[in-house]
Design a protein around this motif. Structure first.
Motif, PDB file in Angstrom:
ATOM      1  N   ARG B  97      32.883  83.428   9.623  1.00  0.00           N
ATOM      2  CA  ARG B  97      32.897  84.759   9.020  1.00  0.00           C
ATOM      3  C   ARG B  97      33.441  84.656   7.611  1.00  0.00           C
ATOM      4  NH1 ARG B  97      36.772  88.659  11.974  1.00  0.00           N
ATOM      5  NH2 ARG B  97      38.281  87.909  10.471  1.00  0.00           N
ATOM      6  N   GLY B 100      37.449  88.133   4.731  1.00  0.00           N
ATOM      7  CA  GLY B 100      37.477  89.577   4.550  1.00  0.00           C
ATOM      8  C   GLY B 100      36.292  90.301   5.150  1.00  0.00           C
ATOM      9  N   GLY B 101      35.386  89.547   5.757  1.00  0.00           N
ATOM     10  CA  GLY B 101      34.186  90.161   6.307  1.00  0.00           C
ATOM     11  C   GLY B 101      34.412  90.747   7.688  1.00  0.00           C
ATOM     12  N   TYR B 102      33.456  91.548   8.132  1.00  0.00           N
ATOM     13  CA  TYR B 102      33.528  92.110   9.465  1.00  0.00           C
ATOM     14  C   TYR B 102      33.180  91.044  10.503  1.00  0.00           C
ATOM     15  CZ  TYR B 102      33.670  96.672   7.218  1.00  0.00           C
ATOM     16  OH  TYR B 102      34.021  97.747   6.460  1.00  0.00           O
ATOM     17  N   SER B 103      33.621  91.291  11.740  1.00  0.00           N
ATOM     18  CA  SER B 103      33.413  90.285  12.790  1.00  0.00           C
ATOM     19  C   SER B 103      31.939  90.046  13.064  1.00  0.00           C
ATOM     20  CB  SER B 103      34.115  90.706  14.081  1.00  0.00           C
ATOM     21  OG  SER B 103      33.594  91.934  14.555  1.00  0.00           O
ATOM     22  N   TYR B 104      31.101  91.064  12.903  1.00  0.00           N
ATOM     23  CA  TYR B 104      29.696  90.865  13.214  1.00  0.00           C
ATOM     24  C   TYR B 104      28.963  90.127  12.107  1.00  0.00           C
ATOM     25  CZ  TYR B 104      29.186  94.973  10.190  1.00  0.00           C
ATOM     26  OH  TYR B 104      29.249  95.844   9.149  1.00  0.00           O
ATOM     27  N   GLU B 105      29.595  89.994  10.962  1.00  0.00           N
ATOM     28  CA  GLU B 105      28.967  89.277   9.850  1.00  0.00           C
ATOM     29  C   GLU B 105      29.253  87.795   9.995  1.00  0.00           C
ATOM     30  OE1 GLU B 105      29.020  92.505   6.249  1.00  0.00           O
ATOM     31  OE2 GLU B 105      30.919  91.581   6.795  1.00  0.00           O
ATOM     32  N   GLN B 106      28.809  87.256  11.112  1.00  0.00           N
ATOM     33  CA  GLN B 106      29.020  85.841  11.396  1.00  0.00           C
ATOM     34  C   GLN B 106      27.767  85.067  11.035  1.00  0.00           C
ATOM     35  OE1 GLN B 106      30.375  85.108  15.476  1.00  0.00           O
ATOM     36  NE2 GLN B 106      31.131  87.200  15.577  1.00  0.00           N
TER      37      GLN B 106
END
Lengths: 110, 117
Positions: B97, B100-106
Protein backbone atom coordinates in the motif's frame (compact mmCIF):
# COMPACT_ATOMS: atom_id res chain seq x y z
CA UNK A 1 -17.20 -10.45 11.76
CA UNK A 2 -17.01 -9.30 8.19
CA UNK A 3 -17.74 -11.72 5.42
CA UNK A 4 -18.12 -11.58 1.66
CA UNK A 5 -20.06 -14.21 -0.24
CA UNK A 6 -19.89 -14.85 -3.95
CA UNK A 7 -22.29 -17.70 -4.62
CA UNK A 8 -21.12 -18.52 -8.14
CA UNK A 9 -17.74 -20.10 -8.75
CA UNK A 10 -18.20 -19.95 -12.50
CA UNK A 11 -20.42 -17.82 -14.69
CA UNK A 12 -20.53 -18.47 -18.41
CA UNK A 13 -22.23 -16.02 -20.75
CA UNK A 14 -22.23 -15.45 -24.47
CA UNK A 15 -20.54 -12.41 -25.95
CA UNK A 16 -22.97 -9.52 -26.02
CA UNK A 17 -25.13 -10.93 -23.24
CA UNK A 18 -25.61 -9.09 -19.95
CA UNK A 19 -23.45 -10.03 -17.01
CA UNK A 20 -24.23 -9.96 -13.32
CA UNK A 21 -21.72 -11.23 -10.80
CA UNK A 22 -23.33 -11.59 -7.41
CA UNK A 23 -21.84 -10.44 -4.13
CA UNK A 24 -23.39 -10.34 -0.69
CA UNK A 25 -21.72 -9.14 2.44
CA UNK A 26 -21.99 -9.18 6.17
CA UNK A 27 -20.65 -6.28 8.19
CA UNK A 28 -21.82 -4.63 11.37
CA UNK A 29 -20.92 -1.08 10.46
CA UNK A 30 -20.76 0.93 7.27
CA UNK A 31 -18.63 -0.98 4.81
CA UNK A 32 -16.79 0.07 1.75
CA UNK A 33 -17.15 -2.38 -1.11
CA UNK A 34 -14.89 -3.09 -4.05
CA UNK A 35 -14.46 -5.35 -7.00
CA UNK A 36 -11.04 -6.67 -7.94
CA UNK A 37 -10.22 -8.48 -11.15
CA UNK A 38 -7.52 -10.92 -12.14
CA UNK A 39 -7.01 -11.58 -15.82
CA UNK A 40 -5.27 -14.72 -16.96
CA UNK A 41 -1.59 -14.73 -16.01
CA UNK A 42 -1.88 -11.28 -14.49
CA UNK A 43 -1.97 -10.05 -10.94
CA UNK A 44 -4.98 -8.97 -8.97
CA UNK A 45 -6.00 -5.36 -9.47
CA UNK A 46 -8.70 -3.02 -8.27
CA UNK A 47 -11.58 -2.69 -10.73
CA UNK A 48 -13.94 -0.34 -9.00
CA UNK A 49 -15.19 0.87 -5.63
CA UNK A 50 -18.68 1.78 -4.60
CA UNK A 51 -17.74 5.19 -3.22
CA UNK A 52 -16.65 6.52 -6.56
CA UNK A 53 -19.80 5.30 -8.34
CA UNK A 54 -17.77 5.00 -11.50
CA UNK A 55 -18.05 2.76 -14.50
CA UNK A 56 -14.88 0.94 -15.40
CA UNK A 57 -14.66 -1.00 -18.65
CA UNK A 58 -18.44 -0.84 -18.81
CA UNK A 59 -18.88 -2.44 -15.40
CA UNK A 60 -20.95 -0.86 -12.66
CA UNK A 61 -21.86 -1.94 -9.16
CA UNK A 62 -24.43 -0.50 -6.83
CA UNK A 63 -24.31 -0.94 -3.11
CA UNK A 64 -27.70 -2.11 -1.80
CA UNK A 65 -27.57 -1.81 1.96
CA UNK A 66 -31.05 -3.27 2.39
CA UNK A 67 -30.08 -6.46 0.63
CA UNK A 68 -26.42 -6.21 1.70
CA UNK A 69 -25.40 -6.76 -1.88
CA UNK A 70 -22.89 -5.29 -4.28
CA UNK A 71 -23.49 -7.05 -7.57
CA UNK A 72 -21.24 -6.29 -10.54
CA UNK A 73 -23.03 -5.69 -13.82
CA UNK A 74 -22.25 -5.09 -17.44
CA UNK A 75 -24.90 -4.81 -20.15
CA UNK A 76 -22.91 -6.46 -22.94
CA UNK A 77 -20.14 -8.92 -22.17
CA UNK A 78 -16.93 -8.88 -24.19
CA UNK A 79 -14.45 -11.71 -24.60
CA UNK A 80 -11.77 -9.66 -22.86
CA UNK A 81 -13.94 -9.58 -19.75
CA UNK A 82 -13.12 -13.23 -19.09
CA UNK A 83 -11.30 -13.24 -15.75
CA UNK A 84 -11.61 -13.96 -12.04
CA UNK A 85 -13.59 -11.37 -10.16
CA UNK A 86 -13.33 -10.88 -6.43
CA UNK A 87 -15.72 -8.85 -4.34
CA UNK A 88 -14.09 -7.28 -1.29
CA UNK A 89 -15.00 -5.26 1.75
CA UNK A 90 -13.32 -3.02 4.25
CA UNK A 91 -14.52 -0.91 7.12
CA UNK A 92 -15.43 2.71 6.70
CA UNK A 93 -12.57 5.14 6.57
CA UNK A 94 -10.60 2.89 4.29
CA UNK A 95 -7.79 1.97 6.62
CA UNK A 96 -9.00 -1.39 7.87
CA UNK A 97 -8.09 -4.74 6.42
CA UNK A 98 -9.70 -5.92 3.22
CA UNK A 99 -11.76 -9.11 3.22
CA UNK A 100 -12.15 -10.92 -0.09
CA UNK A 101 -14.85 -13.19 -1.38
CA UNK A 102 -14.05 -16.54 -2.93
CA UNK A 103 -14.20 -15.18 -6.43
CA UNK A 104 -16.24 -15.88 -9.53
CA UNK A 105 -14.71 -16.93 -12.79
CA UNK A 106 -16.40 -15.18 -15.68
CA UNK A 107 -16.17 -16.97 -18.97
CA UNK A 108 -17.39 -15.10 -22.01
CA UNK A 109 -18.16 -17.44 -24.87
CA UNK A 110 -17.50 -16.04 -28.35
CA UNK B 1 3.97 2.75 -11.80
CA UNK B 2 3.14 0.98 -8.52
CA UNK B 3 4.67 -2.39 -9.36
CA UNK B 4 5.16 -5.10 -6.78
CA UNK B 5 7.42 -8.04 -7.38
CA UNK B 6 7.78 -11.34 -5.58
CA UNK B 7 10.67 -13.73 -5.54
CA UNK B 8 10.74 -16.59 -6.14
CA UNK B 9 7.69 -17.15 -8.31
CA UNK B 10 7.66 -20.78 -7.35
CA UNK B 11 9.64 -22.94 -4.97
CA UNK B 12 9.76 -26.59 -4.01
CA UNK B 13 11.26 -27.51 -0.68
CA UNK B 14 11.54 -30.54 1.52
CA UNK B 15 9.54 -30.96 4.66
CA UNK B 16 11.32 -29.48 7.66
CA UNK B 17 13.23 -26.82 5.77
CA UNK B 18 12.59 -23.08 5.74
CA UNK B 19 11.70 -20.95 2.77
CA UNK B 20 11.96 -17.19 2.38
CA UNK B 21 9.73 -15.22 0.02
CA UNK B 22 10.53 -11.63 -0.87
CA UNK B 23 8.08 -8.88 -1.71
CA UNK B 24 9.37 -5.66 -3.20
CA UNK B 25 7.71 -2.42 -4.21
CA UNK B 26 9.72 -1.43 -7.25
CA UNK B 27 8.84 2.19 -7.82
CA UNK B 28 7.18 3.42 -4.68
CA UNK B 29 7.58 3.35 -0.93
CA UNK B 30 5.27 1.04 0.93
CA UNK B 31 4.95 1.60 4.63
CA UNK B 32 2.49 -1.27 4.77
CA UNK B 33 2.57 -4.61 3.03
CA UNK B 34 0.09 -7.44 3.30
CA UNK B 35 0.66 -11.17 3.05
CA UNK B 36 -2.11 -13.41 1.79
CA UNK B 37 -2.47 -17.11 1.33
CA UNK B 38 -4.68 -18.61 -1.34
CA UNK B 39 -5.73 -22.23 -1.57
CA UNK B 40 -6.97 -23.61 -4.88
CA UNK B 41 -10.38 -22.23 -5.82
CA UNK B 42 -10.57 -20.32 -2.57
CA UNK B 43 -10.29 -16.73 -1.59
CA UNK B 44 -7.28 -14.75 -0.51
CA UNK B 45 -6.90 -15.08 3.22
CA UNK B 46 -5.02 -12.29 4.93
CA UNK B 47 -2.21 -13.72 7.02
CA UNK B 48 -0.57 -10.62 8.36
CA UNK B 49 -0.08 -6.92 7.95
CA UNK B 50 3.51 -5.81 7.83
CA UNK B 51 4.51 -2.29 8.77
CA UNK B 52 7.97 -0.97 8.07
CA UNK B 53 10.11 -0.86 11.15
CA UNK B 54 7.66 -2.60 13.46
CA UNK B 55 6.36 -6.05 14.21
CA UNK B 56 3.82 -7.55 11.90
CA UNK B 57 0.22 -7.91 12.96
CA UNK B 58 -0.96 -11.47 12.44
CA UNK B 59 -4.51 -12.55 11.80
CA UNK B 60 -6.19 -14.94 14.17
CA UNK B 61 -5.10 -18.50 13.59
CA UNK B 62 -1.84 -17.64 11.87
CA UNK B 63 1.23 -18.88 13.73
CA UNK B 64 3.65 -16.02 14.02
CA UNK B 65 6.54 -18.34 14.89
CA UNK B 66 5.92 -20.36 11.76
CA UNK B 67 5.38 -17.50 9.35
CA UNK B 68 8.07 -14.96 10.13
CA UNK B 69 7.57 -11.58 8.57
CA UNK B 70 10.20 -8.89 8.35
CA UNK B 71 9.65 -5.44 6.86
CA UNK B 72 13.07 -3.90 7.17
CA UNK B 73 12.75 -1.19 4.56
CA UNK B 74 10.12 0.82 2.75
CA UNK B 75 10.46 -1.37 -0.30
CA UNK B 76 11.01 -4.87 1.03
CA UNK B 77 9.08 -7.32 3.16
CA UNK B 78 9.95 -10.98 3.58
CA UNK B 79 7.89 -13.97 4.62
CA UNK B 80 9.79 -16.97 5.94
CA UNK B 81 7.94 -20.24 6.27
CA UNK B 82 9.86 -22.10 8.96
CA UNK B 83 9.96 -25.87 9.26
CA UNK B 84 7.67 -26.20 6.30
CA UNK B 85 5.25 -29.09 6.03
CA UNK B 86 3.12 -30.30 3.12
CA UNK B 87 0.08 -28.51 4.53
CA UNK B 88 1.94 -25.22 4.05
CA UNK B 89 1.88 -25.79 0.31
CA UNK B 90 -0.10 -22.90 -1.10
CA UNK B 91 -0.02 -19.76 -3.18
CA UNK B 92 1.35 -16.80 -1.23
CA UNK B 93 0.58 -13.31 -2.44
CA UNK B 94 1.88 -10.04 -1.11
CA UNK B 95 0.55 -6.58 -1.70
CA UNK B 96 1.82 -3.14 -0.90
CA UNK B 97 0.00 0.00 0.00
CA UNK B 98 1.24 3.43 -0.87
CA UNK B 99 2.39 5.44 2.10
CA UNK B 100 -0.69 7.22 3.40
CA UNK B 101 -2.95 5.33 1.05
CA UNK B 102 -6.20 3.58 1.82
CA UNK B 103 -6.18 -0.13 2.60
CA UNK B 104 -7.98 -1.02 -0.61
CA UNK B 105 -5.36 0.76 -2.69
CA UNK B 106 -3.14 -2.28 -2.61
CA UNK B 107 -0.86 -3.25 -5.43
CA UNK B 108 -0.49 -6.96 -5.67
CA UNK B 109 2.50 -9.07 -6.45
CA UNK B 110 2.27 -11.98 -8.87
CA UNK B 111 2.36 -14.56 -6.10
CA UNK B 112 4.68 -17.38 -5.07
CA UNK B 113 3.72 -21.01 -5.42
CA UNK B 114 5.17 -23.04 -2.55
CA UNK B 115 5.19 -26.81 -2.72
CA UNK B 116 6.48 -28.74 0.27
CA UNK B 117 7.36 -32.36 -0.41
Amino acid sequence: AQRVTQPEKLLSVFKGAPVELKCNYSYSGSPELFWYVQYSRQRLQLLLRHISRESIKGFTADLNKGETSFHLKKPFAQEEDSAMYYCALTGSGGYQKVTFGTGTKLQVIP
Amino acid sequence: GAVVSQHPSWVICKSGTSVKIECRSLDFQATTMFWYRQFPKQSLMLMATSNEGSKATYEQGVEKDKFLINHASLTLSTLTVTSAHPEDSSFYICSARLAGGYSYEQYFGPGTRLTVT
